[in-house]
Design a protein around this motif. Structure first.
Motif, PDB file in Angstrom:
ATOM      1  N   GLU A  17      26.777 -42.152  94.386  1.00 19.15           N
ATOM      2  CA  GLU A  17      26.877 -41.235  93.241  1.00 19.15           C
ATOM      3  C   GLU A  17      27.710 -41.818  92.106  1.00 19.15           C
ATOM      4  O   GLU A  17      27.355 -41.685  90.935  1.00 19.15           O
ATOM      5  CB  GLU A  17      27.479 -39.894  93.678  1.00 19.15           C
ATOM      6  N   ILE A  18      28.811 -42.476  92.423  1.00 17.29           N
ATOM      7  CA  ILE A  18      29.652 -43.029  91.363  1.00 17.29           C
ATOM      8  C   ILE A  18      29.043 -44.316  90.787  1.00 17.29           C
ATOM      9  O   ILE A  18      29.219 -44.641  89.629  1.00 17.29           O
ATOM     10  CB  ILE A  18      31.100 -43.275  91.853  1.00 17.29           C
ATOM     11  N   LYS A  19      28.279 -45.024  91.608  1.00 16.66           N
ATOM     12  CA  LYS A  19      27.704 -46.311  91.216  1.00 16.66           C
ATOM     13  C   LYS A  19      26.480 -46.166  90.317  1.00 16.66           C
ATOM     14  O   LYS A  19      26.327 -46.905  89.345  1.00 16.66           O
ATOM     15  CB  LYS A  19      27.332 -47.109  92.468  1.00 16.66           C
ATOM     16  N   VAL A  20      25.620 -45.228  90.620  1.00 13.53           N
ATOM     17  CA  VAL A  20      24.346 -45.110  89.931  1.00 13.53           C
ATOM     18  C   VAL A  20      24.385 -43.939  88.957  1.00 13.53           C
ATOM     19  O   VAL A  20      24.677 -42.812  89.339  1.00 13.53           O
ATOM     20  CB  VAL A  20      23.193 -44.902  90.947  1.00 13.53           C
ATOM     21  N   HIS A  21      24.115 -44.231  87.708  1.00  9.58           N
ATOM     22  CA  HIS A  21      24.035 -43.175  86.697  1.00  9.58           C
ATOM     23  C   HIS A  21      22.563 -42.854  86.476  1.00  9.58           C
ATOM     24  O   HIS A  21      21.786 -43.712  86.085  1.00  9.58           O
ATOM     25  CB  HIS A  21      24.692 -43.628  85.392  1.00  9.58           C
ATOM     26  N   HIS A  22      22.211 -41.626  86.752  1.00  9.33           N
ATOM     27  CA  HIS A  22      20.815 -41.210  86.678  1.00  9.33           C
ATOM     28  C   HIS A  22      20.442 -40.741  85.274  1.00  9.33           C
ATOM     29  O   HIS A  22      21.243 -40.143  84.569  1.00  9.33           O
ATOM     30  CB  HIS A  22      20.555 -40.071  87.679  1.00  9.33           C
ATOM     31  N   THR A  23      19.206 -40.996  84.891  1.00 14.42           N
ATOM     32  CA  THR A  23      18.691 -40.527  83.618  1.00 14.42           C
ATOM     33  C   THR A  23      18.768 -39.011  83.580  1.00 14.42           C
ATOM     34  O   THR A  23      18.416 -38.336  84.540  1.00 14.42           O
ATOM     35  CB  THR A  23      17.220 -40.970  83.444  1.00 14.42           C
ATOM     36  N   GLY A  24      19.263 -38.481  82.483  1.00 13.38           N
ATOM     37  CA  GLY A  24      19.364 -37.040  82.331  1.00 13.38           C
ATOM     38  C   GLY A  24      20.629 -36.449  82.926  1.00 13.38           C
ATOM     39  O   GLY A  24      20.888 -35.264  82.791  1.00 13.38           O
ATOM     40  N   GLU A  25      21.409 -37.289  83.571  1.00 14.98           N
ATOM     41  CA  GLU A  25      22.655 -36.822  84.181  1.00 14.98           C
ATOM     42  C   GLU A  25      23.642 -36.403  83.083  1.00 14.98           C
ATOM     43  O   GLU A  25      23.792 -37.082  82.079  1.00 14.98           O
ATOM     44  CB  GLU A  25      23.259 -37.957  85.009  1.00 14.98           C
ATOM     45  N   VAL A  26      24.284 -35.284  83.284  1.00 16.20           N
ATOM     46  CA  VAL A  26      25.276 -34.806  82.323  1.00 16.20           C
ATOM     47  C   VAL A  26      26.524 -35.674  82.467  1.00 16.20           C
ATOM     48  O   VAL A  26      27.095 -35.794  83.553  1.00 16.20           O
ATOM     49  CB  VAL A  26      25.619 -33.316  82.579  1.00 16.20           C
ATOM     50  N   MET A  27      26.944 -36.280  81.353  1.00 17.00           N
ATOM     51  CA  MET A  27      28.071 -37.216  81.364  1.00 17.00           C
ATOM     52  C   MET A  27      29.331 -36.588  81.974  1.00 17.00           C
ATOM     53  O   MET A  27      30.035 -37.232  82.758  1.00 17.00           O
ATOM     54  CB  MET A  27      28.350 -37.686  79.935  1.00 17.00           C
ATOM     55  N   SER A  28      29.624 -35.352  81.664  1.00 18.47           N
ATOM     56  CA  SER A  28      30.855 -34.721  82.145  1.00 18.47           C
ATOM     57  C   SER A  28      30.853 -34.493  83.659  1.00 18.47           C
ATOM     58  O   SER A  28      31.910 -34.316  84.257  1.00 18.47           O
ATOM     59  CB  SER A  28      31.089 -33.395  81.421  1.00 18.47           C
ATOM     60  N   ASP A  29      29.680 -34.528  84.277  1.00 19.89           N
ATOM     61  CA  ASP A  29      29.590 -34.336  85.726  1.00 19.89           C
ATOM     62  C   ASP A  29      29.684 -35.636  86.514  1.00 19.89           C
ATOM     63  O   ASP A  29      29.742 -35.623  87.746  1.00 19.89           O
ATOM     64  CB  ASP A  29      28.286 -33.623  86.089  1.00 19.89           C
ATOM     65  N   ARG A  30      29.701 -36.762  85.824  1.00 21.60           N
ATOM     66  CA  ARG A  30      29.794 -38.050  86.498  1.00 21.60           C
ATOM     67  C   ARG A  30      31.170 -38.226  87.130  1.00 21.60           C
ATOM     68  O   ARG A  30      32.178 -37.765  86.619  1.00 21.60           O
ATOM     69  CB  ARG A  30      29.547 -39.192  85.507  1.00 21.60           C
ATOM     70  N   LEU A  31      31.194 -38.925  88.261  1.00 18.76           N
ATOM     71  CA  LEU A  31      32.449 -39.193  88.957  1.00 18.76           C
ATOM     72  C   LEU A  31      33.271 -40.237  88.201  1.00 18.76           C
ATOM     73  O   LEU A  31      32.724 -41.216  87.691  1.00 18.76           O
ATOM     74  CB  LEU A  31      32.176 -39.701  90.369  1.00 18.76           C
ATOM     75  N   LYS A  32      34.566 -40.024  88.140  1.00 22.45           N
ATOM     76  CA  LYS A  32      35.502 -40.962  87.524  1.00 22.45           C
ATOM     77  C   LYS A  32      36.348 -41.644  88.602  1.00 22.45           C
ATOM     78  O   LYS A  32      36.643 -42.812  88.524  1.00 22.45           O
ATOM     79  CB  LYS A  32      36.405 -40.222  86.528  1.00 22.45           C
ATOM     80  N   LEU A  33      36.748 -40.866  89.609  1.00 18.84           N
ATOM     81  CA  LEU A  33      37.582 -41.377  90.684  1.00 18.84           C
ATOM     82  C   LEU A  33      37.208 -40.681  91.986  1.00 18.84           C
ATOM     83  O   LEU A  33      37.107 -39.455  92.025  1.00 18.84           O
ATOM     84  CB  LEU A  33      39.069 -41.111  90.385  1.00 18.84           C
TER      85      LEU A  33
END
Length: 164
Positions: A17-33
């Motif tokens: 999940e932290i490694k792969v950024h999916h198309t359409g993924e909401v930036m604020s929901d991406r893992l940081k740590l």
């Protein structure tokens, strides 16, 4: 797996999940740590749910790096994956940094168990280029060591939006 500790499937899922950024993924929901710890019985490495940050968790922080460092326990060990954003002379970059946190104040037995289990975890987290071992909170607060691992002080211009 010298220690006999196994890596929980949730760890691999969090890594993906932290490694792969999916198309359409909401930036604020991406893992940081994402932090990992030994289970209560010391038999497996699990996701430390209480110490996981998403982009939205740090969006109002003046110093994102300082916030991340504050997440590490002062007297216990952890592994972490940190989605590091930085700027070089040429471009904006993003790299995953594998951190092994083993503070001097942690019990010796814990530090030894974490050290001997790191290999099993690294085998499950294929493709990580940057590793940072931190043994003192003062080392973590000084970004210079991390900057050297990312490139060099001369080539890195910003770390998490802060000029270096």
């Amino acid at each position: 797996m010298a220690s006999g500790v196994v890596v929980d499937d949730g760890v691999v899922k969090a890594y993906e999940e932290i490694k792969v950024h999916h198309t359409g993924e909401v930036m604020s929901d991406r893992l940081k740590l994402v932090m990992f710890r030994l289970s209560d019985d010391d038999r497996s490495i699990i996701v430390d749910e209480e110490s996981t940050l998403r982009m939205k968790d740090v969006s109002n922080e003046d110093d994102v790096f300082k916030k991340l460092v504050s997440m590490f326990p002062l007297k216990d060990c952890r592994y972490a994956l940190y989605d590091c954003c930085y700027r070089t002379k040429e471009t904006d970059k993003e790299d995953l940094v594998f951190i092994m946190w083993a503070p001097d104040e942690a019990p010796l037995k814990k530090k030894m168990l974490y050290a001997s289990s790191k290999g099993a975890l690294r085998k499950k987290l294929q493709g990580l280029k940057i590793e940072w071992q931190v043994n003192d909170i003062a080392d973590a607060k000084d970004t210079s060591v991390l900057i050297e691992k990312l490139g060099s002080r001369g080539s890195i211009k910003e770390l998490e939006g802060k000029t270096v």
